[in-house]
Design a protein around this motif. Structure first.
Motif, short mmCIF file in Angstrom:
data_model
loop_
_atom_site.label_atom_id
_atom_site.label_comp_id
_atom_site.label_asym_id
_atom_site.label_seq_id
_atom_site.Cartn_x
_atom_site.Cartn_y
_atom_site.Cartn_z
N PHE A 79 0.83 -1.21 0.00
CA PHE A 79 0.00 0.00 0.00
C PHE A 79 0.86 1.26 0.00
CE2 PHE A 79 -2.29 3.43 2.04
CZ PHE A 79 -3.57 3.36 1.50
N CYS A 125 2.23 1.93 -3.46
CA CYS A 125 1.15 2.33 -4.36
C CYS A 125 0.69 3.75 -4.08
CB CYS A 125 -0.03 1.36 -4.23
SG CYS A 125 0.35 -0.35 -4.70
N ALA A 126 0.58 4.10 -2.79
CA ALA A 126 0.15 5.45 -2.41
C ALA A 126 1.18 6.49 -2.81
CB ALA A 126 -0.11 5.50 -0.90
N ASP A 174 0.77 6.72 -6.79
CA ASP A 174 -0.51 7.39 -6.99
C ASP A 174 -0.66 7.98 -8.41
OD1 ASP A 174 -3.05 8.15 -6.25
OD2 ASP A 174 -2.41 9.90 -5.08
N TYR A 182 -5.19 7.90 -4.42
CA TYR A 182 -4.84 7.74 -3.01
C TYR A 182 -4.97 9.07 -2.28
CZ TYR A 182 -3.22 2.95 -3.61
OH TYR A 182 -3.17 1.59 -3.86
N LEU A 205 -8.00 0.99 1.83
CA LEU A 205 -8.15 2.05 2.82
C LEU A 205 -9.44 1.84 3.62
CD1 LEU A 205 -6.76 4.59 3.91
CD2 LEU A 205 -8.13 5.93 2.30
#
Length: 202
Positions: free
Chosen positions: A141, A144-145, A148, A153, A167
């Protein structure tokens, strides 16, 4: 009256037995048709991987097609929202289309978050032995965030998007995927080779 008509209509549906078999369709393509199902968080690298996989397989003379979740959301699934039931229906439709393409003799690469394990299991059940391979794109996560690529995100963390996977909506990671790849640890070409090597072994 409409309910009666609908019941009669469905009762009259009988799948037609086609003369040409899946094996016959695959034989002229000189390949074993299958579905490579990439699942993971938004921004994990699924679409990029799916595209690169298709290019590599095409270079090898394979007949392929990519079913990308976002692309399908603009057409086949553009009537669906992002709630749990809509996501379930989204994956059901993708699975049915993928199965038809495998029946046509193609190697189909699905790129879809597909967050719920039960929905992925339902999709897998549509295929015969050796036709479905689950690939877990396990990029975490936090990575990935940070990437973005669509600004999702940031929007989700600011509360502007609800039911965001990872989330405020769960992502259920596969426990026994056929292959796992973290795109933060692999260059793209190496990730593609890792996936293909893993699948050829199976």
């Amino acid at each position: 009256m409409n309910n009666v008509s609908s019941s009669v209509g469905f009762a009259s549906i009988r799948p037609f037995a086609l003369s040409l078999s899946v094996a016959a369709r695959a034989a002229i393509k000189h390949q074993q048709p299958c579905c490579l199902w990439l699942t993971g968080l938004s921004g994990a690298g699924k679409s990029t991987l799916a595209n690169a996989l298709e290019v590599k397989l095409n270079e090898q003379g394979r007949h392929t097609f990519v079913l990308d979740g976002d692309n399908l959301r603009t057409g086949l699934c553009n009537d669906l929202g992002m709630g749990n039931e809509a996501r379930k229906e989204n994956i059901r439709r993708i699975g049915e289309v993928a199965r038809l393409m495998v029946d046509a003799g193609l190697i189909v690469i699905v790129s879809a978050i597909s967050p719920f394990s039960v929905d992925r299991a339902v999709a897998k059940a549509l295929f015969g032995p050796g036709q479905f391979f689950e690939i877990y794109v396990s990029t975490p996560f936090s990575i990935c965030a940070r990437r973005d690529p669509k600004g999702l995100y940031q929007a989700a963390l600011q509360g502007r998007i609800k039911d965001f996977t990872g989330l405020d909506s769960p992502y259920e990671a596969p426990h026994q995927a056929d292959c796992e790849v973290n795109t933060d640890e692999f260059e793209l070409a190496d990730a593609v080779q890792h996936i293909l090597s893993s699948l050829f072994e199976k």
